[in-house]
Design an enzyme around this catalytic site. Structure first.
Site, PDB file in Angstrom:
ATOM      1  CB  SER A  14      29.763  35.965  44.696  1.00  0.00           C
ATOM      2  OG  SER A  14      29.012  34.783  44.670  1.00  0.00           O
ATOM      3  N   GLY A  15      28.568  35.741  41.507  1.00  0.00           N
ATOM      4  CA  GLY A  15      27.367  35.848  40.669  1.00  0.00           C
ATOM      5  C   GLY A  15      27.511  36.796  39.493  1.00  0.00           C
ATOM      6  CB  ALA A  16      30.291  38.964  38.353  1.00  0.00           C
ATOM      7  N   GLY A  17      29.207  36.310  36.820  1.00  0.00           N
ATOM      8  CA  GLY A  17      29.164  35.559  35.552  1.00  0.00           C
ATOM      9  C   GLY A  17      30.510  34.978  35.154  1.00  0.00           C
ATOM     10  CE  LYS A  18      34.255  35.252  39.991  1.00  0.00           C
ATOM     11  NZ  LYS A  18      32.971  35.739  40.557  1.00  0.00           N
ATOM     12  CB  SER A  86      41.075  37.308  42.330  1.00  0.00           C
ATOM     13  OG  SER A  86      40.412  37.427  41.105  1.00  0.00           O
TER      14      SER A  86
HETATM   15  N1  LIG Z   1      25.411  38.334  30.343  1.00  0.00           N
HETATM   16  C1  LIG Z   1      25.652  37.390  31.275  1.00  0.00           C
HETATM   17  N2  LIG Z   1      26.910  36.935  31.447  1.00  0.00           N
HETATM   18  C2  LIG Z   1      27.171  35.990  32.399  1.00  0.00           C
HETATM   19  N3  LIG Z   1      26.236  35.439  33.200  1.00  0.00           N
HETATM   20  C3  LIG Z   1      24.961  35.873  33.064  1.00  0.00           C
HETATM   21  C4  LIG Z   1      24.614  36.865  32.100  1.00  0.00           C
HETATM   22  N4  LIG Z   1      23.302  37.103  32.200  1.00  0.00           N
HETATM   23  C5  LIG Z   1      22.828  36.301  33.153  1.00  0.00           C
HETATM   24  N5  LIG Z   1      23.826  35.524  33.683  1.00  0.00           N
HETATM   25  C6  LIG Z   1      23.622  34.517  34.741  1.00  0.00           C
HETATM   26  O1  LIG Z   1      24.296  34.945  35.922  1.00  0.00           O
HETATM   27  C7  LIG Z   1      24.733  33.836  36.681  1.00  0.00           C
HETATM   28  C8  LIG Z   1      26.212  34.002  36.955  1.00  0.00           C
HETATM   29  O2  LIG Z   1      26.653  32.937  37.777  1.00  0.00           O
HETATM   30  P1  LIG Z   1      28.145  32.417  37.797  1.00  0.00           P
HETATM   31  O3  LIG Z   1      28.178  31.182  38.643  1.00  0.00           O
HETATM   32  O4  LIG Z   1      28.686  32.325  36.404  1.00  0.00           O
HETATM   33  O5  LIG Z   1      28.879  33.621  38.544  1.00  0.00           O
HETATM   34  P2  LIG Z   1      30.342  33.661  39.184  1.00  0.00           P
HETATM   35  O6  LIG Z   1      30.868  35.026  38.895  1.00  0.00           O
HETATM   36  O7  LIG Z   1      31.163  32.501  38.693  1.00  0.00           O
HETATM   37  O8  LIG Z   1      30.032  33.531  40.726  1.00  0.00           O
HETATM   38  P3  LIG Z   1      30.849  32.829  41.955  1.00  0.00           P
HETATM   39  O9  LIG Z   1      32.017  33.723  42.256  1.00  0.00           O
HETATM   40  O10 LIG Z   1      29.856  32.832  43.059  1.00  0.00           O
HETATM   41  O11 LIG Z   1      31.257  31.452  41.527  1.00  0.00           O
HETATM   42  C9  LIG Z   1      24.426  32.585  35.868  1.00  0.00           C
HETATM   43  O12 LIG Z   1      23.217  32.018  36.350  1.00  0.00           O
HETATM   44  C10 LIG Z   1      24.237  33.148  34.444  1.00  0.00           C
HETATM   45  O13 LIG Z   1      23.395  32.353  33.645  1.00  0.00           O
HETATM   46  N1  LIG Z   2      32.588  35.351  52.417  1.00  0.00           N
HETATM   47  C1  LIG Z   2      32.514  35.068  51.121  1.00  0.00           C
HETATM   48  N2  LIG Z   2      32.858  35.991  50.203  1.00  0.00           N
HETATM   49  C2  LIG Z   2      32.791  35.708  48.895  1.00  0.00           C
HETATM   50  N3  LIG Z   2      32.393  34.505  48.393  1.00  0.00           N
HETATM   51  C3  LIG Z   2      32.059  33.541  49.266  1.00  0.00           C
HETATM   52  C4  LIG Z   2      32.100  33.777  50.660  1.00  0.00           C
HETATM   53  N4  LIG Z   2      31.701  32.642  51.289  1.00  0.00           N
HETATM   54  C5  LIG Z   2      31.428  31.737  50.328  1.00  0.00           C
HETATM   55  N5  LIG Z   2      31.626  32.277  49.108  1.00  0.00           N
HETATM   56  C6  LIG Z   2      31.498  31.541  47.829  1.00  0.00           C
HETATM   57  O1  LIG Z   2      32.848  31.167  47.487  1.00  0.00           O
HETATM   58  C7  LIG Z   2      33.074  31.356  46.109  1.00  0.00           C
HETATM   59  C8  LIG Z   2      34.210  32.360  45.875  1.00  0.00           C
HETATM   60  O2  LIG Z   2      35.389  31.719  45.938  1.00  0.00           O
HETATM   61  P1  LIG Z   2      36.701  32.329  45.249  1.00  0.00           P
HETATM   62  O3  LIG Z   2      36.413  32.762  43.865  1.00  0.00           O
HETATM   63  O4  LIG Z   2      37.764  31.297  45.446  1.00  0.00           O
HETATM   64  O5  LIG Z   2      36.991  33.621  46.144  1.00  0.00           O
HETATM   65  S1  LIG Z   2      38.387  34.382  46.356  1.00  0.00           S
HETATM   66  O6  LIG Z   2      38.009  35.614  47.066  1.00  0.00           O
HETATM   67  O7  LIG Z   2      39.268  33.502  47.143  1.00  0.00           O
HETATM   68  O8  LIG Z   2      38.929  34.640  45.002  1.00  0.00           O
HETATM   69  C9  LIG Z   2      31.817  31.840  45.494  1.00  0.00           C
HETATM   70  O9  LIG Z   2      31.187  30.720  44.932  1.00  0.00           O
HETATM   71  C10 LIG Z   2      31.002  32.371  46.656  1.00  0.00           C
HETATM   72  O10 LIG Z   2      29.661  32.199  46.363  1.00  0.00           O
END
Ligand SMILES: Nc1ncnc2c1ncn2[C@@H]1O[C@H](COP(=O)(O)OP(=O)(O)OP(=O)(O)O)[C@@H](O)[C@H]1O
Ligand SMILES: Nc1ncnc2c1ncn2[C@@H]1O[C@H](COP(=O)(O)OS(=O)(=O)O)[C@@H](O)[C@H]1O
Length: 184
Positions: A14-18, A86
């Site tokens: 979560s927050g990796a940047g997907k 995932s």
């Molecule tokens: N090089 C980078 N690539 C992607 N995101 C980055 C980068 N540097 C900083 N960020 C920041 O990191 C954050 C990533 O948030 P993002 O919602 O894309 O993550 P996510 O993997 O989709 O998380 P989640 O699983 O919680 O939905 C964003 O605020 C983005 O602007």
């Molecule tokens: N226990 C938890 N673990 C991971 N993510 C969570 C959890 N609870 C809420 N979230 C939020 O739920 C989202 C992740 O959902 P998915 O990508 O759909 O996860 S997955 O594990 O089923 O693939 C992220 O936005 C994350 O911030």
């Protein structure tokens, strides 16, 4: 237009940047009139997977549903971008085996970086014990062993990650058009 169709499966913490990288790829492809759809975890959990939680069973169900839809789209020529944590290797392998042109993309961002970003404030809640079973804190994340692409977001910009993916699509014959603005 005669794209082969492909599923770009973005996995990472979560927050990796997907979502951010998925949106960047989508924008580039749309601007070039390429058929593209994004299946994002947050949106999927609002519509297709409402009511599912974060147990291994529910996460696997979530991933299976999205894998099914991704295959339907990609076999019809759509560049399908999946952005989901995932976290389990086995289910990602299962989806790979049944999905048209599956490309695994590891959004490799260290936990400390994701936690520092804490886009949604969920890491703080997980550390405080207000959320149980949070991926990377008290729930597993199994990183890909052989991903086709790795995006190290703490070492490259969003634009560089997006370009890397578009370049891969071009190099592997997944695009029937040239997408502009790709760095080599
Ligand atoms: N090089 C980078 N690539 C992607 N995101 C980055 C980068 N540097 C900083 N960020 C920041 O990191 C954050 C990533 O948030 P993002 O919602 O894309 O993550 P996510 O993997 O989709 O998380 P989640 O699983 O919680 O939905 C964003 O605020 C983005 O602007
Ligand atoms: N226990 C938890 N673990 C991971 N993510 C969570 C959890 N609870 C809420 N979230 C939020 O739920 C989202 C992740 O959902 P998915 O990508 O759909 O996860 S997955 O594990 O089923 O693939 C992220 O936005 C994350 O911030």
């Amino acid at each position: 237009m005669n794209n082969k169709g492909v599923t770009l499966w973005l996995t990472g913490l979560s927050g990796a940047g997907k979502s951010t990288i998925a949106k960047g790829i989508e924008e580039k492809l749309r601007a070039s009139k390429c058929p593209v759809e994004v299946l994002d975890g947050d949106i999927i959990r609002t519509w297709l997977s409402q009511g599912l939680g974060f147990s291994k069973k529910d996460r696997d169900t979530n991933v299976r549903r999205v894998g099914f839809v991704a295959n339907l789209l990609s076999r019809n020529g759509v560049v399908t971008i999946v952005a989901m944590i995932s976290p389990y290797r086995e289910i990602r392998a299962e989806i790979r085996a049944i999905t048209n042109n599956f490309v695994e993309i590891y959004i490799n961002t260290p936990l400390e970086v994701c936690e520092a970003r804490d886009v949604k404030g969920l890491y703080a809640k997980a550390r405080a014990g207000e959320i149980k079973g949070f991926t990377g804190i008290d729930d597993p994340y199994e990183s890909p062993l052989n991903p086709e692409i790795v995006c190290n977001t703490n070492q490259e910009t969003i634009e560089e990650s997006v370009s890397k993916v578009i370049q891969y699509l071009q190099d592997n014959g997944f695009l029937s058009i040239a997408v502009t603005g790709v760095m080599s």
